[in-house]
Design a protein around this motif. Structure first.
Motif, PDB file in Angstrom:
ATOM      1  N   VAL A 129       5.743   4.404  -2.734  1.00 51.53           N
ATOM      2  CA  VAL A 129       5.573   5.640  -3.490  1.00 51.53           C
ATOM      3  C   VAL A 129       5.199   6.745  -2.505  1.00 51.53           C
ATOM      4  N   PRO A 130       5.923   7.874  -2.480  1.00 51.42           N
ATOM      5  CA  PRO A 130       5.520   8.962  -1.586  1.00 51.42           C
ATOM      6  C   PRO A 130       4.123   9.470  -1.962  1.00 51.42           C
ATOM      7  N   ALA A 131       3.215   9.490  -1.004  1.00 50.51           N
ATOM      8  CA  ALA A 131       1.869  10.006  -1.244  1.00 50.51           C
ATOM      9  C   ALA A 131       1.893  11.532  -1.212  1.00 50.51           C
ATOM     10  N   GLN A 132       2.707  12.093  -0.333  1.00 50.81           N
ATOM     11  CA  GLN A 132       2.940  13.536  -0.258  1.00 50.81           C
ATOM     12  C   GLN A 132       4.210  13.762   0.547  1.00 50.81           C
ATOM     13  N   LYS A 133       4.808  14.937   0.400  1.00 51.82           N
ATOM     14  CA  LYS A 133       6.069  15.235   1.088  1.00 51.82           C
ATOM     15  C   LYS A 133       5.831  16.028   2.361  1.00 51.82           C
ATOM     16  N   SER A 134       4.832  15.597   3.121  1.00 54.37           N
ATOM     17  CA  SER A 134       4.524  16.171   4.428  1.00 54.37           C
ATOM     18  C   SER A 134       3.666  15.150   5.173  1.00 54.37           C
ATOM     19  N   PRO A 135       3.581  15.299   6.496  1.00 51.32           N
ATOM     20  CA  PRO A 135       2.779  14.336   7.256  1.00 51.32           C
ATOM     21  C   PRO A 135       1.282  14.626   7.155  1.00 51.32           C
ATOM     22  N   TYR A 136       0.497  13.644   7.535  1.00 52.63           N
ATOM     23  CA  TYR A 136      -0.951  13.783   7.652  1.00 52.63           C
ATOM     24  C   TYR A 136      -1.284  13.942   9.128  1.00 52.63           C
ATOM     25  N   GLU A 137      -1.881  15.052   9.495  1.00 53.25           N
ATOM     26  CA  GLU A 137      -2.328  15.231  10.878  1.00 53.25           C
ATOM     27  C   GLU A 137      -3.713  14.615  11.010  1.00 53.25           C
ATOM     28  N   VAL A 138      -3.844  13.687  11.957  1.00 53.44           N
ATOM     29  CA  VAL A 138      -5.096  12.954  12.142  1.00 53.44           C
ATOM     30  C   VAL A 138      -5.450  12.945  13.623  1.00 53.44           C
ATOM     31  N   THR A 139      -6.717  13.181  13.924  1.00 53.52           N
ATOM     32  CA  THR A 139      -7.214  13.024  15.288  1.00 53.52           C
ATOM     33  C   THR A 139      -7.666  11.576  15.431  1.00 53.52           C
ATOM     34  N   VAL A 140      -6.969  10.817  16.271  1.00 52.18           N
ATOM     35  CA  VAL A 140      -7.293   9.400  16.465  1.00 52.18           C
ATOM     36  C   VAL A 140      -8.182   9.232  17.694  1.00 52.18           C
ATOM     37  N   GLU A 141      -8.961   8.157  17.675  1.00 50.34           N
ATOM     38  CA  GLU A 141      -9.872   7.843  18.761  1.00 50.34           C
ATOM     39  C   GLU A 141      -9.264   6.786  19.674  1.00 50.34           C
ATOM     40  N   ALA A 142      -9.392   6.967  20.971  1.00 49.93           N
ATOM     41  CA  ALA A 142      -8.868   6.011  21.946  1.00 49.93           C
ATOM     42  C   ALA A 142      -9.451   4.628  21.709  1.00 49.93           C
ATOM     43  N   GLY A 143      -8.578   3.614  21.695  1.00 53.35           N
ATOM     44  CA  GLY A 143      -8.994   2.232  21.548  1.00 53.35           C
ATOM     45  C   GLY A 143      -9.225   1.788  20.111  1.00 53.35           C
ATOM     46  N   ARG A 144      -9.201   2.700  19.162  1.00 52.93           N
ATOM     47  CA  ARG A 144      -9.448   2.339  17.761  1.00 52.93           C
ATOM     48  C   ARG A 144      -8.153   1.877  17.094  1.00 52.93           C
ATOM     49  N   THR A 145      -8.276   0.900  16.200  1.00 55.20           N
ATOM     50  CA  THR A 145      -7.141   0.387  15.447  1.00 55.20           C
ATOM     51  C   THR A 145      -7.146   0.990  14.047  1.00 55.20           C
ATOM     52  N   TYR A 146      -5.970   1.431  13.607  1.00 53.13           N
ATOM     53  CA  TYR A 146      -5.788   2.044  12.297  1.00 53.13           C
ATOM     54  C   TYR A 146      -4.739   1.244  11.534  1.00 53.13           C
ATOM     55  N   PHE A 147      -4.848   1.227  10.215  1.00 50.90           N
ATOM     56  CA  PHE A 147      -3.860   0.576   9.365  1.00 50.90           C
ATOM     57  C   PHE A 147      -3.270   1.629   8.434  1.00 50.90           C
ATOM     58  N   TRP A 148      -2.018   2.017   8.714  1.00 54.51           N
ATOM     59  CA  TRP A 148      -1.315   3.038   7.948  1.00 54.51           C
ATOM     60  C   TRP A 148      -0.834   2.446   6.632  1.00 54.51           C
ATOM     61  N   CYS A 149      -1.095   3.162   5.543  1.00 52.09           N
ATOM     62  CA  CYS A 149      -0.641   2.742   4.218  1.00 52.09           C
ATOM     63  C   CYS A 149       0.875   2.902   4.145  1.00 52.09           C
ATOM     64  N   ALA A 150       1.563   1.803   3.896  1.00 54.84           N
ATOM     65  CA  ALA A 150       3.026   1.833   3.787  1.00 54.84           C
ATOM     66  C   ALA A 150       3.495   1.876   2.337  1.00 54.84           C
ATOM     67  N   CYS A 151       2.580   1.571   1.397  1.00 54.80           N
ATOM     68  CA  CYS A 151       2.981   1.501  -0.018  1.00 54.80           C
ATOM     69  C   CYS A 151       2.851   2.831  -0.745  1.00 54.80           C
ATOM     70  N   GLY A 152       1.975   3.711  -0.256  1.00 52.19           N
ATOM     71  CA  GLY A 152       1.748   5.010  -0.891  1.00 52.19           C
ATOM     72  C   GLY A 152       0.714   4.986  -1.990  1.00 52.19           C
ATOM     73  N   LEU A 153       0.108   3.844  -2.255  1.00 46.87           N
ATOM     74  CA  LEU A 153      -0.838   3.715  -3.362  1.00 46.87           C
ATOM     75  C   LEU A 153      -2.298   3.921  -2.969  1.00 46.87           C
ATOM     76  N   SER A 154      -2.602   3.896  -1.684  1.00 48.40           N
ATOM     77  CA  SER A 154      -3.979   4.008  -1.203  1.00 48.40           C
ATOM     78  C   SER A 154      -4.610   5.336  -1.620  1.00 48.40           C
ATOM     79  N   LYS A 155      -5.884   5.288  -1.950  1.00 47.46           N
ATOM     80  CA  LYS A 155      -6.661   6.503  -2.256  1.00 47.46           C
ATOM     81  C   LYS A 155      -7.257   7.081  -0.977  1.00 47.46           C
TER      82      LYS A 155
END
Length: 79
Positions: free
Chosen positions: A5-31
């Motif tokens: 499900v599209p969460a929005q029709k634009s990207p999310y700009e995020v400042t990431v931290e070196a060495g940190r692991t992130y899990f991107w929502c692929a389903c579009g349902l995450s709050k």
């Protein structure tokens, strides 16, 4: 197969931290977009793991249609 499900029709700009692991929502349902909160449970969609090699601003896909998961490739322009 479950369609994301599209969460929005634009990207999310995020400042990431070196060495940190992130899990991107692929389903579009995450709050907690653009990150996974486990809402994909019961679907056949799983989050995409991303480990930041350096601190940087990145653009995570919001429409969930990108070919370059987890990053925006402009696919939202065709939705």
């Amino acid at each position: 197969m479950t369609d994301p499900v599209p969460a929005q029709k634009s990207p999310y700009e995020v400042t990431v931290e070196a060495g940190r692991t992130y899990f991107w929502c692929a389903c579009g349902l995450s709050k907690k977009q653009p990150f996974c909160d486990g809402s994909h449970s019961g679907t056949d969609i799983t989050p995409v793991k991303f480990k930041a090699e350096k601190a940087d601003n990145v653009f995570f896909c919001g429409c969930k249609a990108t070919e370059g998961k987890p990053f925006c490739d402009g696919s939202h322009n065709d939705l």
